[in-house]
Motif scaffolding. Structure first.
Motif, PDB file in Angstrom:
ATOM      1  N   PHE A   1       0.829  -1.197   0.000  1.00  0.00           N
ATOM      2  CA  PHE A   1       0.000   0.000   0.000  1.00  0.00           C
ATOM      3  C   PHE A   1       0.871   1.257   0.000  1.00  0.00           C
ATOM      4  O   PHE A   1       1.953   1.290   0.588  1.00  0.00           O
ATOM      5  CB  PHE A   1      -0.881   0.062   1.256  1.00  0.00           C
TER       6      PHE A   1
ATOM      7  N   LEU B   1     -10.687  -3.542   2.994  1.00  0.00           N
ATOM      8  CA  LEU B   1     -10.082  -2.345   3.561  1.00  0.00           C
ATOM      9  C   LEU B   1     -11.123  -1.572   4.352  1.00  0.00           C
ATOM     10  O   LEU B   1     -12.214  -1.272   3.846  1.00  0.00           O
ATOM     11  CB  LEU B   1      -9.519  -1.453   2.454  1.00  0.00           C
TER      12      LEU B   1
ATOM     13  N   ILE C   1      -9.342  -5.622  -1.787  1.00  0.00           N
ATOM     14  CA  ILE C   1      -7.924  -5.340  -1.998  1.00  0.00           C
ATOM     15  C   ILE C   1      -7.546  -5.874  -3.371  1.00  0.00           C
ATOM     16  O   ILE C   1      -7.343  -7.078  -3.560  1.00  0.00           O
ATOM     17  CB  ILE C   1      -7.066  -5.979  -0.889  1.00  0.00           C
TER      18      ILE C   1
ATOM     19  N   LEU D   1      -6.525   1.125  10.227  1.00  0.00           N
ATOM     20  CA  LEU D   1      -6.833   0.444   8.973  1.00  0.00           C
ATOM     21  C   LEU D   1      -6.874  -1.055   9.253  1.00  0.00           C
ATOM     22  O   LEU D   1      -5.871  -1.657   9.641  1.00  0.00           O
ATOM     23  CB  LEU D   1      -5.759   0.760   7.930  1.00  0.00           C
TER      24      LEU D   1
ATOM     25  N   TRP E   1      -8.817  -5.114   8.252  1.00  0.00           N
ATOM     26  CA  TRP E   1      -8.892  -5.962   7.059  1.00  0.00           C
ATOM     27  C   TRP E   1     -10.167  -6.782   6.953  1.00  0.00           C
ATOM     28  O   TRP E   1     -10.264  -7.642   6.093  1.00  0.00           O
ATOM     29  CB  TRP E   1      -7.671  -6.887   7.035  1.00  0.00           C
TER      30      TRP E   1
END
Length: 383
Positions: A138, A173, A195, A223, A225
């Motif tokens: 990222f 995300l 993603i 952040l 998942w």
């Protein structure tokens, strides 16, 4: 918020268990306000700390995480960053959001803007088999512009998925953003986004502060998942500050760790010459950014400083006025320091009559807060 701890400034972080995340509001993102004026040079706010390599620890904990009901476990490792400043600037130029040319790895900023480019690599493990199923890289670009005439402002936020290997089953995300005290943050990040290599999520975060006095805080970003995973990335911005304490100005916000630079004395030639001479002569070079100490605002010392530097008993030539430096409304004025760190000179009344308004405008536009005994905001003077 009392529960917030000062986070590492930069896209890097301590790892924690995923908290529940609210879905982003279904409404349009706010428009980022242009923050003017921006006084002073760009300053590093916090050096970026590399994302810790948590994968060895995560691999050891996979059986425990599986028994706890986590299907997958995520971990982070330091990402490969552009090796040179020019490469970092090229990365910023490639971003979809508009960022200043000085935006680079690690937070940097002016009095009214701060920006950062951060990098991370995600590794995705199946907790029951211990198999690494995939990775993702990222790049995150953030640009925050506190506005000096409003307690509401916005942050442009971009997340680019630069690489994906293998598979990341169920990975999505999700971004949560909070700030402290009387500040509130609303994230427009599209939580639940897949993603996918090459995806580019450009969004914003809206901030509002209800303080009637002053509130100094920062943004805390998490952040994560998706459901059933562990170890999100958590990082923090530098401080920003909102206040309603500047007379003649509406409430507003600035980046308090950046010292603004007063430049409007330079066009008052006699006053500029006096300031420059005293900055040069004084061992502390008060107000000179290159090699001195900053001035700090303190209006309570105005009378005492002026009585020492420009006593009323001193005969005044026609058309002239006594000009002192450091300024009377600072902790470094004549009653608080010893010559040659302070001094005075005769200057035309026409210049002196313009000086006060320019200093007041500078204090207001940069929200230089008043204080006592060194608690006022610091600033520089360039001539």
């Amino acid at each position: 918020m009392a529960h917030l701890r000062r986070a590492v400034a930069g896209f890097a972080a301590a790892m924690a268990v995923v908290a529940g995340l609210a879905t982003a509001p279904a409404q349009a993102s706010p428009v980022l306000t242009t923050a003017v004026p921006a006084s002073g040079t760009v300053q590093s706010l916090n050096a970026l700390l590399g994302i810790p390599d948590t994968c060895a620890q995560t691999r050891r904990q996979l059986p425990i995480l599986a028994r706890q009901g986590h299907t997958f476990a995520a971990c982070t490792t330091p990402a490969v960053r552009p090796p040179t400043q020019s490469a970092e600037q090229a990365q910023a130029a490639a971003a979809s959001i508009t960022v200043p040319p000085w935006c680079t790895t690690g937070w940097r900023g002016t009095r009214t803007e701060m920006c950062e480019i951060g990098y991370a690599t995600l590794s995705w493990y199946n907790t029951s088999t211990g198999v690494l199923t995939g990775t993702a890289g990222f790049t995150v670009t953030q640009d925050i512009q506190p506005y000096y005439l409003s307690r509401t402002f916005a942050e442009n936020f971009e997340l680019q998925v630069t690489s994906v290997t293998g598979t990341l089953p169920g990975a999505t995300l999700n971004l949560a953003v909070t700030c402290g005290g009387t500040c509130s943050a609303t994230s427009y990040f599209p939580n639940g986004s897949a993603i996918v290599q090459g995806s580019d999520i450009t969004t914003s975060i809206a901030y509002s502060d209800s303080t009637t006095t002053v509130n100094k805080t920062y943004s805390l970003y998490t952040l994560s998942w998706g459901v059933g995973t562990t170890t999100p990335i958590t990082w923090g911005s530098p401080y920003y500050r909102c206040d309603d304490l500047i007379s003649g100005y509406s409430a507003g916000c600035v980046v308090p760790d950046v010292k603004p630079v007063l430049t409007t004395m330079a066009t008052l030639p006699n006053i500029a010459a006096n300031i420059g001479a005293i900055q040069q002569a004084g061992p502390h070079h008060y107000g000179r950014q290159a090699d001195g100490l900053p001035l700090t605002r303190n209006s309570s010392l105005e009378t005492a400083n002026r009585n020492v530097a420009c006593p009323s008993s001193r005969p005044t030539p026609p058309g002239m006025s006594c000009d002192e430096y450091p300024f009377a409304k600072t902790d470094q004025g004549a009653s608080q320091t010893a010559a040659p760190d302070w001094g005075w000179a005769w200057v035309p009344v026409t210049e002196q009559s313009m000086q006060g308004g320019r200093i007041s405008a500078f204090f207001g536009q940069n929200r230089v807060l008043d204080g006592t005994s060194g608690t006022g905001d610091a600033f520089w003077v360039a001539v």
